[in-house]
Design a protein around this motif. Structure first.
Motif, PDB file in Angstrom:
ATOM      1  N   GLN A  46      51.921  46.273  11.164  1.00  0.00           N
ATOM      2  CA  GLN A  46      52.593  45.768   9.967  1.00  0.00           C
ATOM      3  C   GLN A  46      51.583  45.496   8.855  1.00  0.00           C
ATOM      4  O   GLN A  46      51.829  45.811   7.680  1.00  0.00           O
ATOM      5  N   LYS A  47      50.439  44.934   9.210  1.00  0.00           N
ATOM      6  CA  LYS A  47      49.420  44.627   8.201  1.00  0.00           C
ATOM      7  C   LYS A  47      48.853  45.897   7.574  1.00  0.00           C
ATOM      8  O   LYS A  47      48.523  45.913   6.382  1.00  0.00           O
ATOM      9  N   ILE A  48      48.734  46.955   8.365  1.00  0.00           N
ATOM     10  CA  ILE A  48      48.260  48.231   7.812  1.00  0.00           C
ATOM     11  C   ILE A  48      49.233  48.723   6.749  1.00  0.00           C
ATOM     12  O   ILE A  48      48.842  49.121   5.650  1.00  0.00           O
ATOM     13  N   VAL A  49      50.521  48.689   7.083  1.00  0.00           N
ATOM     14  CA  VAL A  49      51.539  49.122   6.119  1.00  0.00           C
ATOM     15  C   VAL A  49      51.535  48.211   4.895  1.00  0.00           C
ATOM     16  O   VAL A  49      51.634  48.681   3.752  1.00  0.00           O
ATOM     17  N   ASP A  50      51.390  46.910   5.113  1.00  0.00           N
ATOM     18  CA  ASP A  50      51.389  45.958   3.998  1.00  0.00           C
ATOM     19  C   ASP A  50      50.236  46.210   3.033  1.00  0.00           C
ATOM     20  O   ASP A  50      50.350  45.936   1.831  1.00  0.00           O
ATOM     21  N   CYS A  51      49.130  46.732   3.551  1.00  0.00           N
ATOM     22  CA  CYS A  51      47.965  46.999   2.697  1.00  0.00           C
ATOM     23  C   CYS A  51      48.258  48.051   1.631  1.00  0.00           C
ATOM     24  O   CYS A  51      47.538  48.148   0.632  1.00  0.00           O
ATOM     25  N   THR A 102      41.661  45.071   1.036  1.00  0.00           N
ATOM     26  CA  THR A 102      40.647  44.120   0.577  1.00  0.00           C
ATOM     27  C   THR A 102      39.819  43.640   1.766  1.00  0.00           C
ATOM     28  O   THR A 102      40.243  43.774   2.920  1.00  0.00           O
ATOM     29  N   PRO A 103      38.649  43.067   1.504  1.00  0.00           N
ATOM     30  CA  PRO A 103      37.851  42.518   2.611  1.00  0.00           C
ATOM     31  C   PRO A 103      38.636  41.501   3.439  1.00  0.00           C
ATOM     32  O   PRO A 103      38.530  41.481   4.670  1.00  0.00           O
ATOM     33  N   ALA A 104      39.430  40.670   2.773  1.00  0.00           N
ATOM     34  CA  ALA A 104      40.211  39.658   3.493  1.00  0.00           C
ATOM     35  C   ALA A 104      41.275  40.316   4.373  1.00  0.00           C
ATOM     36  O   ALA A 104      41.513  39.885   5.510  1.00  0.00           O
ATOM     37  N   GLN A 105      41.921  41.355   3.847  1.00  0.00           N
ATOM     38  CA  GLN A 105      42.944  42.056   4.630  1.00  0.00           C
ATOM     39  C   GLN A 105      42.323  42.753   5.837  1.00  0.00           C
ATOM     40  O   GLN A 105      42.870  42.713   6.943  1.00  0.00           O
ATOM     41  N   PHE A 106      41.174  43.386   5.608  1.00  0.00           N
ATOM     42  CA  PHE A 106      40.521  44.062   6.732  1.00  0.00           C
ATOM     43  C   PHE A 106      40.085  43.052   7.787  1.00  0.00           C
ATOM     44  O   PHE A 106      40.236  43.293   8.990  1.00  0.00           O
ATOM     45  N   MET A 107      39.575  41.922   7.346  1.00  0.00           N
ATOM     46  CA  MET A 107      39.138  40.891   8.288  1.00  0.00           C
ATOM     47  C   MET A 107      40.316  40.399   9.131  1.00  0.00           C
ATOM     48  O   MET A 107      40.181  40.171  10.341  1.00  0.00           O
ATOM     49  N   SER A 108      41.478  40.267   8.502  1.00  0.00           N
ATOM     50  CA  SER A 108      42.669  39.827   9.222  1.00  0.00           C
ATOM     51  C   SER A 108      43.068  40.852  10.284  1.00  0.00           C
ATOM     52  O   SER A 108      43.396  40.494  11.421  1.00  0.00           O
ATOM     53  N   ILE A 109      43.022  42.133   9.916  1.00  0.00           N
ATOM     54  CA  ILE A 109      43.346  43.199  10.870  1.00  0.00           C
ATOM     55  C   ILE A 109      42.318  43.230  12.000  1.00  0.00           C
ATOM     56  O   ILE A 109      42.665  43.344  13.179  1.00  0.00           O
ATOM     57  N   GLU A 110      41.054  43.104  11.634  1.00  0.00           N
ATOM     58  CA  GLU A 110      39.989  43.143  12.640  1.00  0.00           C
ATOM     59  C   GLU A 110      40.091  41.959  13.601  1.00  0.00           C
ATOM     60  O   GLU A 110      39.889  42.113  14.815  1.00  0.00           O
ATOM     61  N   ILE A 163      40.141  52.635   9.039  1.00  0.00           N
ATOM     62  CA  ILE A 163      40.416  51.668   7.963  1.00  0.00           C
ATOM     63  C   ILE A 163      39.101  51.153   7.387  1.00  0.00           C
ATOM     64  O   ILE A 163      38.942  51.051   6.164  1.00  0.00           O
ATOM     65  N   ARG A 164      38.169  50.840   8.263  1.00  0.00           N
ATOM     66  CA  ARG A 164      36.863  50.325   7.822  1.00  0.00           C
ATOM     67  C   ARG A 164      36.178  51.321   6.879  1.00  0.00           C
ATOM     68  O   ARG A 164      35.585  50.927   5.867  1.00  0.00           O
ATOM     69  N   ASN A 165      36.290  52.607   7.212  1.00  0.00           N
ATOM     70  CA  ASN A 165      35.630  53.648   6.416  1.00  0.00           C
ATOM     71  C   ASN A 165      36.510  54.204   5.300  1.00  0.00           C
ATOM     72  O   ASN A 165      36.125  55.156   4.624  1.00  0.00           O
ATOM     73  N   ARG A 166      37.704  53.631   5.153  1.00  0.00           N
ATOM     74  CA  ARG A 166      38.645  54.039   4.105  1.00  0.00           C
ATOM     75  C   ARG A 166      38.983  55.531   4.178  1.00  0.00           C
ATOM     76  O   ARG A 166      39.054  56.228   3.167  1.00  0.00           O
ATOM     77  N   PRO A 193      47.121  54.986   0.669  1.00  0.00           N
ATOM     78  CA  PRO A 193      47.006  53.839  -0.242  1.00  0.00           C
ATOM     79  C   PRO A 193      46.471  52.590   0.452  1.00  0.00           C
ATOM     80  O   PRO A 193      45.758  51.792  -0.161  1.00  0.00           O
ATOM     81  N   ALA A 194      46.788  52.425   1.731  1.00  0.00           N
ATOM     82  CA  ALA A 194      46.281  51.260   2.465  1.00  0.00           C
ATOM     83  C   ALA A 194      44.759  51.310   2.549  1.00  0.00           C
ATOM     84  O   ALA A 194      44.074  50.300   2.325  1.00  0.00           O
ATOM     85  N   CYS A 195      44.224  52.476   2.875  1.00  0.00           N
ATOM     86  CA  CYS A 195      42.767  52.612   2.973  1.00  0.00           C
ATOM     87  C   CYS A 195      42.097  52.458   1.606  1.00  0.00           C
ATOM     88  O   CYS A 195      40.992  51.923   1.500  1.00  0.00           O
ATOM     89  N   ALA A 196      42.776  52.920   0.578  1.00  0.00           N
ATOM     90  CA  ALA A 196      42.195  52.840  -0.768  1.00  0.00           C
ATOM     91  C   ALA A 196      42.209  51.413  -1.302  1.00  0.00           C
ATOM     92  O   ALA A 196      41.321  51.015  -2.067  1.00  0.00           O
ATOM     93  N   GLN A 197      43.214  50.627  -0.895  1.00  0.00           N
ATOM     94  CA  GLN A 197      43.424  49.314  -1.506  1.00  0.00           C
ATOM     95  C   GLN A 197      43.073  48.126  -0.611  1.00  0.00           C
ATOM     96  O   GLN A 197      43.065  46.990  -1.085  1.00  0.00           O
TER      97      GLN A 197
END
Length: 213
Positions: free
Chosen positions: A101-106, A66-74, A151-154, A60-64
């Protein structure tokens, strides 16, 4: 501690109750709050739970995400890589915890995120030990590069497997460190008791043979 924190006894007592409920401290009569010491088996049990929780969150994290969430992780990832280059283990560790934690939160599952955060807090100081080994630390960095790519490639299924292997590899080294520390502590304790036993034995001989005094 009350003076240092500038709080009253009641708030401090309530805070310790919360920490005790989360397994971070134990309330000992006549001593107060003592940091809970976990055995390697205790830590392994929590690691098993964390692997399971991340496994549930991965797809679900990879499916959901957002660009902002990925940017934060990156961004955390890039800062973490910089910490590795500079040899800043503590900085690396905190960013590492943030990324997981951010991965799980996604995944968008509040109870899952809450449980994950609480269990991470219980064993944080133990997990830090694994990356004190330079080889393991370098391997962990490589693993995180792959995790970010998934994560980038979902790729949820791939992310789940990468996280599982990442934690198992980390735990293997952490367990070695913890068991070595326990063995060292036990050896030191045994050495400290030996002179005391010798003194008691000598005292016993004096009582048995008063003529030797």
């Amino acid at each position: 501690m009350i003076e240092q924190l500038g709080v009253g006894r009641t708030p401090l007592r309530e805070a310790f109750k919360i920490l005790e409920a989360e397994g971070l401290v134990s309330i000992v009569p006549n001593r107060g709050a003592v940091v809970t010491q976990l055995t390697p088996s205790d830590v392994e049990a929590v690691m098993t739970v964390l692997i399971g929780l991340e496994g549930v969150a991965s797809e679900p994290a990879c499916a959901q995400v957002t660009p902002a969430q990925f940017m934060s992780i990156e961004n955390d990832h890039l800062k973490m890589m910089d910490c590795h280059r500079r040899g800043d283990l503590m900085g690396y560790f905190h960013l590492n915890q943030s990324i997981h934690q951010k991965i799980v939160d996604c995944a968008g599952n509040a109870p899952l995120s809450r449980i994950y955060k609480a269990e991470c807090a219980r064993i944080g100081r133990y997990r830090l030990a694994g990356n004190r080994n330079a080889t393991r630390w370098a391997t962990a960095v490589s693993e995180h590069e792959q995790i970010l790519g998934a994560i980038r490639n979902r790729e949820g299924a791939l992310l789940r497997e990468l996280l599982r292997v990442h934690h198992l590899n980390g735990w293997r080294k952490t367990r070695e460190v913890l068991e070595a520390e326990l063995a060292s502590t036990a050896h030191s304790a045994a050495g400290a008791k030996a002179p005391q036993a010798g003194k008691r034995s000598a005292a016993g001989r004096k009582k048995s043979h008063p003529e030797s005094v």
